[in-house]
Enzyme design. Structure first.
Site, short mmCIF file in Angstrom:
data_model
loop_
_atom_site.label_atom_id
_atom_site.label_comp_id
_atom_site.label_asym_id
_atom_site.label_seq_id
_atom_site.Cartn_x
_atom_site.Cartn_y
_atom_site.Cartn_z
N ASP A 71 26.53 43.29 41.02
CA ASP A 71 27.12 41.98 40.73
C ASP A 71 25.94 41.06 40.42
O ASP A 71 24.79 41.39 40.71
CB ASP A 71 27.90 41.51 41.98
CG ASP A 71 28.61 40.18 41.78
OD1 ASP A 71 28.68 39.68 40.64
OD2 ASP A 71 29.08 39.62 42.80
N ARG A 92 41.22 30.15 43.53
CA ARG A 92 39.77 30.47 43.55
C ARG A 92 39.06 29.25 44.12
O ARG A 92 39.16 28.16 43.54
CB ARG A 92 39.27 30.81 42.16
CG ARG A 92 37.75 30.88 42.08
CD ARG A 92 37.23 31.46 40.79
NE ARG A 92 37.44 32.90 40.74
CZ ARG A 92 36.82 33.72 39.88
NH1 ARG A 92 35.95 33.23 39.01
NH2 ARG A 92 37.07 35.00 39.89
N HIS A 100 36.47 38.96 47.31
CA HIS A 100 37.18 38.98 46.02
C HIS A 100 38.09 40.22 46.01
O HIS A 100 37.82 41.20 45.32
CB HIS A 100 36.13 39.05 44.90
CG HIS A 100 36.64 38.72 43.53
ND1 HIS A 100 37.93 38.31 43.26
CD2 HIS A 100 36.00 38.74 42.31
CE1 HIS A 100 38.06 38.09 41.96
NE2 HIS A 100 36.91 38.35 41.38
N CYS A 121 31.63 43.81 38.29
CA CYS A 121 32.81 42.94 38.21
C CYS A 121 32.76 42.02 36.98
O CYS A 121 33.80 41.56 36.53
CB CYS A 121 32.94 42.12 39.49
SG CYS A 121 31.46 41.14 39.85
N GLN A 176 39.54 41.96 42.81
CA GLN A 176 38.54 42.69 42.04
C GLN A 176 38.37 44.12 42.57
O GLN A 176 38.42 45.08 41.79
CB GLN A 176 37.20 41.94 42.11
CG GLN A 176 36.08 42.63 41.35
CD GLN A 176 36.24 42.54 39.84
OE1 GLN A 176 36.41 41.48 39.30
NE2 GLN A 176 36.19 43.69 39.17
N ARG A 206 42.18 44.51 35.85
CA ARG A 206 42.53 43.35 36.68
C ARG A 206 43.98 42.96 36.42
O ARG A 206 44.74 42.64 37.33
CB ARG A 206 41.60 42.17 36.35
CG ARG A 206 40.12 42.39 36.66
CD ARG A 206 39.85 42.37 38.16
NE ARG A 206 40.33 41.17 38.78
CZ ARG A 206 39.70 39.98 38.76
NH1 ARG A 206 38.53 39.87 38.17
NH2 ARG A 206 40.21 38.92 39.37
N1 NVA Z 1 29.58 37.10 43.09
C1 NVA Z 1 30.04 36.49 41.86
C2 NVA Z 1 31.32 37.14 41.42
C3 NVA Z 1 31.87 36.62 40.11
C4 NVA Z 1 33.15 37.30 39.74
C5 NVA Z 1 30.24 35.01 42.10
O1 NVA Z 1 30.79 34.63 43.13
O2 NVA Z 1 29.84 34.20 41.24
N1 CP Z 2 35.17 39.32 37.75
C1 CP Z 2 35.69 38.07 37.72
O1 CP Z 2 36.34 37.64 38.65
O2 CP Z 2 35.43 37.40 36.58
P1 CP Z 2 35.73 35.86 36.30
O3 CP Z 2 34.78 35.06 37.15
O4 CP Z 2 35.50 35.69 34.84
O5 CP Z 2 37.15 35.58 36.68
#
Ligand code: NVA
Ligand code: CP
Length: 312
Positions: free
Chosen positions: A230, A102, A129, A270, A132, A298
């Site tokens: 989101d 990540r 992502h 998500c 997801q 997931r």
């Molecule tokens: N768009 C959000 C998704 C979190 C799973 C972020 O990048 O923070």
């Molecule tokens: N949806 C998701 O990826 O959650 P986290 O940021 O908690 O991993």
């Protein structure tokens, strides 16, 4: 050749039915006879950003498949002191069998994949992502009680993504639209229309065409099977929080907006969610919301993805 999962389109339409069947089997038989597809393997998990669901579901998933998850905190590796991604990817490849990452810039995960000789899995970048949306699609097949080829139940369904239509999840749905043959409508402020670079990536993957942008939320959700949102403030965007709250309020998923979709429409998010902003508490916790199975799935879908990558 080493196989990675960086973009939604890294699995072909032909491979999806088997992948989804595997996820369903992992879910149905959890705790009984999980095939140890990662037996004897060690998989690294490198996180530059916070995570609850992704971090835990990958760690548990690798363990359940017979593998060993190596949790790597960037600040405590030499990456945090400037060692290059190229060198790090080569070093990791000598110790481990796969890598879940990540990170911020999508270019960074592409660099890891370029220099690694082990599979690299995208656990979220600023661009997309993919794990997801695969889990989301799997959740929809369950909601629609699909049997046989689960993926075919997604075909022709209308999903509307509301709010920050230029965030990673929005880009993921652009890529997923053509792959799963869904009708995807992105609805957000004009100034958040998907940027041309993201659209170009979908075009290059050969799967664009079945998505559109509609700034009028009420119009966008007409006839929708799924409403999706989101956070309006993705990780790294905290400075824009107040400005975004002002401009995105018309895109909040609340009971009024939900009522404009099909009566049987479902809601996905998500997570993490910020109730009262991108979604009302009533919708988030209401009968149309699938957020809890969505989060659990997931685990099952990622076990299928890891197994598929490990087998090639
Ligand atoms: N768009 C959000 C998704 C979190 C799973 C972020 O990048 O923070
Ligand atoms: N949806 C998701 O990826 O959650 P986290 O940021 O908690 O991993």
């Amino acid at each position: 050749m080493t196989r990675h999962f960086l973009l939604e389109t890294d699995f072909t339409p032909n491979e999806l039915p088997e992948l989804f069947a595997m996820a369903r089997s992992f879910k149905t038989h959890r705790g009984n006879s999980t095939p140890p597809t990662l037996q004897g393997q060690s998989w690294g998990m490198l996180f530059y950003k916070s995570s609850t669901r992704t971090r835990i579901s990958f760690e548990v998933g690798i363990h359940e498949l017979g593998g060993y998850p190596v949790i790597l905190d960037v600040q405590h590796t030499q990456l945090g002191r400037g060692e290059s991604i190229a060198d790090t990817a080569k070093i990791f490849s000598g110790y481990m069998h796969g890598l879940v990452i990540r990170c911020y810039e999508h270019a960074a995960i592409e660099d890891f994949a370029r220099f690694a000789t082990i599979p690299v899995v995208n656990a979220l970048t600023d661009f997309n992502h993919p794990c997801q949306v695969y889990a989301d699609c799997f959740t929809l097949t369950e909601a629609w009680k699909a049997e046989g080829d689960l993926v075919s139940s997604l075909k022709g369904k209308k999903l509307v993504f509301l709010g920050d239509t230029n965030c990673n999840l929005a880009h993921s749905w652009i890529l997923a639209a053509g792959l799963f043959e869904m009708e995807v409508v992105l609805s957000g402020p004009e100034s958040f229309a998907p940027d041309p670079h993201s659209v170009a990536i979908a075009d290059q993957a050969g799967f664009s065409g079945s998505w559109s942008f509609e700034p009028d939320a009420a119009k966008a959700v007409e006839g929708a099977d799924v409403l999706y949102t989101d956070t309006w403030v993705s990780m790294g965007m905290e400075d824009e929080k107040e400005a975004r709250k002002q401009i995105m309020m018309p895109y909040q998923v609340n009971t009024q907006l939900m009522a404009k979709a099909k009566p049987e429409a479902v809601f996905l998010h998500c997570l993490p969610a910020y109730a009262g902003l991108e979604v009302s508490q009533e919708v988030l916790q209401g009968p149309q919301s699938l957020i809890w199975p969505e989060a659990e799935n997931r685990l099952h879908m990622q076990k299928a993805i890891l197994s598929a990558l490990a087998a090639t």
